[in-house]
Design a protein around this motif. Sequence first.
Motif, PDB file in Angstrom:
ATOM      1  N   ALA A 136      -5.892   7.435 -23.021  1.00  0.00           N
ATOM      2  CA  ALA A 136      -4.475   7.506 -23.391  1.00  0.00           C
ATOM      3  C   ALA A 136      -3.645   7.950 -22.195  1.00  0.00           C
ATOM      4  CB  ALA A 136      -4.278   8.464 -24.557  1.00  0.00           C
ATOM      5  N   ALA A 137      -4.188   8.870 -21.401  1.00  0.00           N
ATOM      6  CA  ALA A 137      -3.486   9.338 -20.201  1.00  0.00           C
ATOM      7  C   ALA A 137      -3.267   8.184 -19.233  1.00  0.00           C
ATOM      8  CB  ALA A 137      -4.284  10.450 -19.535  1.00  0.00           C
ATOM      9  N   CYS A 138      -4.293   7.326 -19.093  1.00  0.00           N
ATOM     10  CA  CYS A 138      -4.173   6.192 -18.180  1.00  0.00           C
ATOM     11  C   CYS A 138      -3.108   5.210 -18.658  1.00  0.00           C
ATOM     12  CB  CYS A 138      -5.513   5.476 -18.036  1.00  0.00           C
ATOM     13  SG  CYS A 138      -6.766   6.528 -17.322  1.00  0.00           S
ATOM     14  N   VAL A 139      -3.035   5.013 -19.982  1.00  0.00           N
ATOM     15  CA  VAL A 139      -2.024   4.100 -20.525  1.00  0.00           C
ATOM     16  C   VAL A 139      -0.623   4.645 -20.238  1.00  0.00           C
ATOM     17  CG1 VAL A 139      -1.077   3.107 -22.630  1.00  0.00           C
ATOM     18  CG2 VAL A 139      -3.542   3.172 -22.295  1.00  0.00           C
ATOM     19  N   LEU A 140      -0.453   5.944 -20.419  1.00  0.00           N
ATOM     20  CA  LEU A 140       0.837   6.554 -20.097  1.00  0.00           C
ATOM     21  C   LEU A 140       1.162   6.372 -18.617  1.00  0.00           C
ATOM     22  CD1 LEU A 140       0.823   9.967 -22.000  1.00  0.00           C
ATOM     23  CD2 LEU A 140       2.275   7.987 -22.435  1.00  0.00           C
ATOM     24  N   GLY A 141       0.152   6.544 -17.786  1.00  0.00           N
ATOM     25  CA  GLY A 141       0.332   6.373 -16.348  1.00  0.00           C
ATOM     26  C   GLY A 141       0.749   4.951 -16.017  1.00  0.00           C
ATOM     27  N   PHE A 142       0.142   3.994 -16.712  1.00  0.00           N
ATOM     28  CA  PHE A 142       0.505   2.594 -16.501  1.00  0.00           C
ATOM     29  C   PHE A 142       1.971   2.362 -16.858  1.00  0.00           C
ATOM     30  CE2 PHE A 142       1.380  -1.517 -18.323  1.00  0.00           C
ATOM     31  CZ  PHE A 142       0.959  -2.374 -17.322  1.00  0.00           C
ATOM     32  N   GLY A 143       2.387   2.919 -17.989  1.00  0.00           N
ATOM     33  CA  GLY A 143       3.781   2.767 -18.416  1.00  0.00           C
ATOM     34  C   GLY A 143       4.737   3.314 -17.375  1.00  0.00           C
ATOM     35  N   ARG A 144       4.372   4.456 -16.823  1.00  0.00           N
ATOM     36  CA  ARG A 144       5.221   5.047 -15.786  1.00  0.00           C
ATOM     37  C   ARG A 144       5.261   4.151 -14.552  1.00  0.00           C
ATOM     38  NH1 ARG A 144       7.331   9.931 -13.150  1.00  0.00           N
ATOM     39  NH2 ARG A 144       8.787   8.776 -11.891  1.00  0.00           N
ATOM     40  N   ALA A 145       4.094   3.618 -14.176  1.00  0.00           N
ATOM     41  CA  ALA A 145       4.008   2.838 -12.941  1.00  0.00           C
ATOM     42  C   ALA A 145       4.782   1.533 -13.046  1.00  0.00           C
ATOM     43  CB  ALA A 145       2.549   2.561 -12.600  1.00  0.00           C
ATOM     44  N   ILE A 146       4.652   0.855 -14.170  1.00  0.00           N
ATOM     45  CA  ILE A 146       5.268  -0.473 -14.247  1.00  0.00           C
ATOM     46  C   ILE A 146       6.780  -0.362 -14.387  1.00  0.00           C
ATOM     47  CG2 ILE A 146       5.140  -0.857 -16.749  1.00  0.00           C
ATOM     48  CD1 ILE A 146       4.199  -3.700 -16.093  1.00  0.00           C
ATOM     49  N   GLY A 147       7.252   0.730 -14.966  1.00  0.00           N
ATOM     50  CA  GLY A 147       8.691   0.863 -15.170  1.00  0.00           C
ATOM     51  C   GLY A 147       9.410   1.543 -14.019  1.00  0.00           C
ATOM     52  N   GLU A 148       8.670   2.277 -13.195  1.00  0.00           N
ATOM     53  CA  GLU A 148       9.300   3.044 -12.115  1.00  0.00           C
ATOM     54  C   GLU A 148      10.068   2.115 -11.179  1.00  0.00           C
ATOM     55  OE1 GLU A 148       9.796   6.236 -11.298  1.00  0.00           O
ATOM     56  OE2 GLU A 148      10.834   5.416  -9.561  1.00  0.00           O
ATOM     57  N   LEU A 153       0.829  -1.198   0.000  1.00  0.00           N
ATOM     58  CA  LEU A 153       0.000   0.000   0.000  1.00  0.00           C
ATOM     59  C   LEU A 153       0.874   1.263   0.000  1.00  0.00           C
ATOM     60  CD1 LEU A 153      -2.927   0.990   0.105  1.00  0.00           C
ATOM     61  CD2 LEU A 153      -2.729   1.091   2.584  1.00  0.00           C
ATOM     62  N   THR A 154       1.860   1.284   0.858  1.00  0.00           N
ATOM     63  CA  THR A 154       2.760   2.441   0.932  1.00  0.00           C
ATOM     64  C   THR A 154       3.461   2.674  -0.406  1.00  0.00           C
ATOM     65  OG1 THR A 154       3.172   1.873   3.221  1.00  0.00           O
ATOM     66  CG2 THR A 154       4.679   3.444   2.217  1.00  0.00           C
ATOM     67  N   ALA A 155       4.049   1.610  -0.920  1.00  0.00           N
ATOM     68  CA  ALA A 155       4.774   1.748  -2.185  1.00  0.00           C
ATOM     69  C   ALA A 155       3.822   2.156  -3.301  1.00  0.00           C
ATOM     70  CB  ALA A 155       5.464   0.440  -2.532  1.00  0.00           C
ATOM     71  N   GLY A 156       2.612   1.574  -3.272  1.00  0.00           N
ATOM     72  CA  GLY A 156       1.640   1.879  -4.326  1.00  0.00           C
ATOM     73  C   GLY A 156       1.233   3.344  -4.302  1.00  0.00           C
ATOM     74  N   ILE A 157       0.998   3.874  -3.116  1.00  0.00           N
ATOM     75  CA  ILE A 157       0.590   5.282  -3.023  1.00  0.00           C
ATOM     76  C   ILE A 157       1.744   6.191  -3.442  1.00  0.00           C
ATOM     77  CG2 ILE A 157      -0.116   7.104  -1.419  1.00  0.00           C
ATOM     78  CD1 ILE A 157      -1.800   5.030   0.026  1.00  0.00           C
ATOM     79  N   ALA A 158       2.961   5.837  -2.998  1.00  0.00           N
ATOM     80  CA  ALA A 158       4.126   6.639  -3.391  1.00  0.00           C
ATOM     81  C   ALA A 158       4.291   6.618  -4.906  1.00  0.00           C
ATOM     82  CB  ALA A 158       5.376   6.107  -2.710  1.00  0.00           C
ATOM     83  N   LEU A 159       4.110   5.435  -5.472  1.00  0.00           N
ATOM     84  CA  LEU A 159       4.206   5.301  -6.920  1.00  0.00           C
ATOM     85  C   LEU A 159       3.096   6.117  -7.587  1.00  0.00           C
ATOM     86  CD1 LEU A 159       5.684   3.877  -9.180  1.00  0.00           C
ATOM     87  CD2 LEU A 159       4.246   1.882  -8.831  1.00  0.00           C
ATOM     88  N   GLY A 160       1.911   6.103  -6.956  1.00  0.00           N
ATOM     89  CA  GLY A 160       0.792   6.889  -7.462  1.00  0.00           C
ATOM     90  C   GLY A 160       1.139   8.369  -7.563  1.00  0.00           C
ATOM     91  N   LEU A 161       1.909   8.855  -6.593  1.00  0.00           N
ATOM     92  CA  LEU A 161       2.309  10.267  -6.625  1.00  0.00           C
ATOM     93  C   LEU A 161       3.114  10.583  -7.882  1.00  0.00           C
ATOM     94  CD1 LEU A 161       3.340  10.947  -2.913  1.00  0.00           C
ATOM     95  CD2 LEU A 161       1.229  11.595  -4.081  1.00  0.00           C
ATOM     96  N   ALA A 162       3.865   9.588  -8.343  1.00  0.00           N
ATOM     97  CA  ALA A 162       4.651   9.804  -9.559  1.00  0.00           C
ATOM     98  C   ALA A 162       3.776   9.721 -10.805  1.00  0.00           C
ATOM     99  CB  ALA A 162       5.777   8.793  -9.637  1.00  0.00           C
ATOM    100  N   VAL A 163       2.652   8.986 -10.692  1.00  0.00           N
ATOM    101  CA  VAL A 163       1.775   8.774 -11.850  1.00  0.00           C
ATOM    102  C   VAL A 163       0.811   9.954 -12.033  1.00  0.00           C
ATOM    103  CG1 VAL A 163      -0.043   7.280 -12.773  1.00  0.00           C
ATOM    104  CG2 VAL A 163       1.969   6.273 -11.693  1.00  0.00           C
ATOM    105  N   ILE A 164       0.406  10.545 -10.907  1.00  0.00           N
ATOM    106  CA  ILE A 164      -0.615  11.599 -10.949  1.00  0.00           C
ATOM    107  C   ILE A 164      -0.314  12.716 -11.973  1.00  0.00           C
ATOM    108  CG2 ILE A 164      -1.556  13.544  -9.602  1.00  0.00           C
ATOM    109  CD1 ILE A 164      -1.854  11.597  -7.271  1.00  0.00           C
ATOM    110  N   PRO A 165       0.890  13.291 -11.947  1.00  0.00           N
ATOM    111  CA  PRO A 165       1.111  14.424 -12.869  1.00  0.00           C
ATOM    112  C   PRO A 165       0.893  14.068 -14.335  1.00  0.00           C
ATOM    113  CG  PRO A 165       2.975  14.169 -11.379  1.00  0.00           C
ATOM    114  CD  PRO A 165       2.083  13.016 -11.132  1.00  0.00           C
ATOM    115  N   ILE A 166       1.313  12.865 -14.718  1.00  0.00           N
ATOM    116  CA  ILE A 166       1.157  12.471 -16.122  1.00  0.00           C
ATOM    117  C   ILE A 166      -0.317  12.338 -16.473  1.00  0.00           C
ATOM    118  CG2 ILE A 166       1.617  10.656 -17.806  1.00  0.00           C
ATOM    119  CD1 ILE A 166       4.054   9.918 -16.188  1.00  0.00           C
TER     120      ILE A 166
END
Lengths: 311, 253
Positions: free
Chosen positions: A220-232, A162-175
């Motif tokens: 398309a924004a969500c797909v970009l967000g997914f790319g960021r999340a899985i590679g981060e 949960l912690t890692a997911g939310i932190a990762l979410g912070l990186a996904v939000i701007p995109i």
Amino acid sequence: MKKPLSEKIIEGFIHISAAMAIVSLVLIFVFIGKEALPMLTSHEVREEVTVTQMVLPQSPEPGEPKEFSWQPVSRVPKYSLMPLFVGTVKVTVVALLFAIPLSIMAALFTSEFAPSWVRESIKPVIELLAGIPSVVLGFFALIVMATYIQNWFNMDFRLNTLTAGIALGLAVIPIVYTVSEDALSAVPQSYREGALALGATPWQTAWRVVLPSAAPGIFAACVLGFGRAIGETMIVLMASGNAPVMDLSIGYPFRSLSATIAAELGEVVRGSGHYHVLFFIGVLLFIFTFLINFSGQLFVDRLKEKMAGTK
Amino acid sequence: MNNISKIETKALDLFYGHFQALKNIHVSIPPQKITAFIGPSGCGKSTLLRAYNRMNDLIKGVKVTGEVLLDGKNIYSSKMKLISLRKRVGMVFQRPNPFPISTYENVAFGPRIHGITNREQLDNIVETSLKATGMWKDVKDKLQISALALAPEQQQRLCISRLLAVEPEVLLMDEPCSALDPIATAKIEELILELKKCLTVVIVTHNMQQAARVSDYSAFMLLGDLVEFGETKEVFTNPKDKRTQDYITGRFG
């Protein structure tokens, strides 16, 4: 008409720049692929580890129960990718579940409801979030967020999914936010007028007309967000606890595919089975991202066609 | 002139910031007739039209004084609910603006937002509304296809159907044919004449022949003033004001 020389030079330069981007992408794939290929071809490497061992459960010693385990440097090396895969999927899902609704709602708010001065200040601030180095976000998650989240949710482990997911979410939000906001702002004003003139409230207009009209861009924004999340890598490496536990619970630590490469590639024996496995993981990540982006694009195209009625 | 009026405009002033777009407008729109607003660009005719369902509220810095009475009730009073006003006074825009969803959903949008969820009832409304604009037989087999695939004329008809679905009393039309070719224009005009049987129509047009063809009453506007209002026949054949005459005979505009 003959083109002047300067025109030709500029055109050539642009062509080369465009080609460079594609060529470097292909080269990256080729070189990673080259290091991963011995997994399938080299007899020596296959003595040490096979694809079957990476996918199916194995008994560490004869007679012991079969299990999924990633322990590449133990006495009996175990190379199951499943815990890493499960970890990656878990954290990506948590991050997207956290980030996507928040980003889309924020985008809808700024584009449809916020007074212009709010809009003009929120957008740059959220975009600034994209500029925060992921190591800083990871640090924040590790030191600050982890403590709070453990206390709030009464978790057994300080570092968990949960912690890692939310932190990762912070990186996904701007995109997701930026691309969605652009898509929403690009919806023609005439749609809004049409809806309001029928007696729709601003909320009904936003939710039932503007949002569906911007659906391709938002997807398309969500797909970009997914790319960021899985590679981060860095955030997950720091906040996940890095234990390759095969468990679906979000209260457990985990280890992701990307963090495994980052953590182990520096110390691995070059040319060993472990070394090739790490590159193999790299290829897998590459393929996942490519497949998701590709199918996402197909879906966006179909959505656009459906909206234009050309299909 | 008619004693009863559907929309009574009294001493209406409208400002965009410091610019006064409408100056002391007095005009009565008779019920179940077609009233045309004519005049050169920038004369305020669209602004006046948009004042009737308060679409001007969307623009920043608009200030309105005076009264617009719809069936005797001031639409600018705080008691008037914007939602129900716009349900009663619908608007057709210059460019057809169907939503990028199916034809069916476009028509069902209005009833849905006003709380109708029964599928059968919606089906009925969609059919009735599309029949009223004469496009039912053309689209009944492709109701689920995106409305953007329709031809411009059909799109404009759809926009009218979409309004009829919420059963308005007044239809405001802001140059509804300016994006259409002459044949499509003729067909939409026919439809407008058909609609006045049950609705009050106010139409803004640049095209004076159109005003002469479809309207019962005409209002000539110039630089924010309402110069002349009367039966269309009168205004066009026997204008009382010199400026109206100049405009109609094509001396400017």
